[in-house]
Design an enzyme around this catalytic site. Structure first.
Site, mmCIF file in Angstrom:
data_model
loop_
_atom_site.group_PDB
_atom_site.id
_atom_site.type_symbol
_atom_site.label_atom_id
_atom_site.label_comp_id
_atom_site.label_asym_id
_atom_site.label_seq_id
_atom_site.Cartn_x
_atom_site.Cartn_y
_atom_site.Cartn_z
ATOM 1 N N ASP A 73 -0.008 5.117 0.932
ATOM 2 C CA ASP A 73 -0.174 6.120 1.988
ATOM 3 C C ASP A 73 -0.056 5.495 3.373
ATOM 4 O OD1 ASP A 73 -1.858 8.811 0.624
ATOM 5 O OD2 ASP A 73 -1.472 7.001 -0.531
ATOM 6 N N ASP B 238 0.871 -1.166 0.000
ATOM 7 C CA ASP B 238 0.000 0.000 0.000
ATOM 8 C C ASP B 238 0.916 1.226 0.000
ATOM 9 O OD1 ASP B 238 -2.350 1.594 0.315
ATOM 10 O OD2 ASP B 238 -1.899 1.740 2.453
#
Length: 406
Positions: A188, A186
């Protein structure tokens, strides 16, 4: 009528030195005794060696074989103990349901985690230290056959890891545990430290409005796609130059660059799968020489955001599809994949991967994750993938030497 088996467990302990296993092995061969199971460990030059022996085909009596073993142990200044095993006990041993619990912590961590295992009726079969100078990374091989609720055991040990602020993983003992080939990050608050949409909202002067929508999505009042659409609409008019400034300020999470560099050296395929935006994911792909990047695409006209997302929305469902798609394309089994994320949007992705890692995450993500990693401790993943401390130190030394020679 099938011949009844005759089993004996022999345990040897004492000062370690070369040739001990060979000496006992020679006696067993000479007496026609087969080894059914064997384990050996050496801690600070102290040996622990166990044989499970099938005495059924022995050319001498059981007492005579054990006498030879006892004599050899005395000669080598070792202690030897033995006990008889029934066929039922051996079959039960062969039907164990083994998991590996890995934790990064101190003596308190061992005491509290082992207490939970005892309460849940999980038996510790073996303990191995993966670091040389202290017991900071320890693997417990556990038999969970007696555990009534494996999910409850997992929930309790992961909750304890949060309480103690340590990293912990629980994985089934299987062939692909240390044979991963494909890693999905992922973006952020995982691969990078910031929540990029928050930085964009600040520059657009709509931070409070965006935060309110984010909170609604977190509570489940609206789904991810609707929340993304509403937040991006508020960013209408934000100039590309502002995105460039955010990109320049974007910082990788501590340990991320070293982790990526090491995994690439080992031949892993790596990439970003983000519910964020391609403008930043593509930049990270180039910066870190990643193999792929998937993220939401912002529409831009006249050098400004239009407030719309174009193409398919990368939500939790699409993230899970990407795991399957990329694994199939690369010819990699799902058991050989790793996914790392921090939020509810990563639940399906982590659930699909062979190893799902919750990074600095809270709440529901632990339910599907195999491992809980704290902030700034991404490097600990390498231990789970079978990279030794010596290899890490050797590569770091080589890189430092290479930098000095430039």
């Amino acid at each position: 009528m099938e011949e009844k088996k005759d089993f004996v467990m022999v345990t040897v302990s004492g000062p370690d030195r070369p040739g001990i296993t060979a000496a006992f092995g020679k006696i067993l061969v000479e007496n026609g005794v087969e080894i059914v199971d064997i384990e050996q460990a050496s801690l600070q030059d102290f040996l622990g060696l166990s044989f499970l022996l099938d005495m059924s085909g022995a050319t001498k009596s059981k007492d005579s074989v054990l006498k030879d073993l006892l004599f050899e142990a005395s000669r080598l200044q070792l202690h030897l103990n033995f006990r008889l095993f029934t066929e039922r006990e051996v079959k039960a041993r062969n039907n164990r349901n083994l998991f590996v619990l890995t934790y990064f912590g101190d003596t308190r961590a061992l005491a509290e985690i082992s207490s939970i295992l005892a309460e849940e009726n999980a038996n510790i079969e073996m303990i191995t230290n993966l670091t040389r100078h202290c017991a900071s990374c320890v693997e417990l091989t556990i038999d969970v056959n007696g555990v009534k609720n494996l999910s409850e055991l997992k929930s309790r040990v992961l909750a304890k890891s949060h309480e103690l602020n340590i990293d912990l993983a629980l994985q089934k003992m299987e062939a692909y545990r240390k044979n991963k080939r494909l890693v999905f990050f992922d973006m952020d608050s995982t691969l990078v430290e910031m929540e990029i949409i928050d930085e964009m909202a600040k520059r657009a002067g709509v931070f409070k409005e965006v935060s309110r929508i984010t909170e609604k999505a977190r509570r489940g009042d609206i789904d991810f796609e609707e929340a993304l659409t509403q937040r991006v609409a508020l960013l209408k008019g934000l100039r590309i130059q502002e995105l460039e400034e955010i990109r320049k300020e974007m910082r990788l999470s501590e340990g991320a660059e070293e982790l990526v560099r090491t995994l690439k050296r080992l031949g892993y395929k790596l990439g970003v799968v983000s519910g964020g935006f391609h403008y930043f994911a593509d930049y990270l792909k180039d910066k870190l020489s990643l193999d792929f990047a998937y993220a939401n695409r912002l529409e831009v006209k006249g050098g400004k955001l239009t407030g719309r997302v174009v193409g398919e929305i990368v939500d939790s469902t699409f993230k899970a599809k990407i795991i399957h798609m990329v694994a199939s394309r690369e010819g990699v089994l799902l058991d050989q994949t790793v996914a790392i994320g921090d939020g509810a949007n990563d639940i399906l992705m982590l659930g699909q991967a062979g190893l799902g890692i919750a990074y600095n995450a809270k709440g529901r993500l632990d339910r599907v994750a195999n491992m809980s990693l704290g902030r700034a401790r991404l490097k600990n993943l390498l231990y789970l993938l079978g990279v030794t401390e010596e290899e890490m130190e050797g590569w770091s030394a080589c890189e430092a030497s290479s930098e000095r020679s430039k």
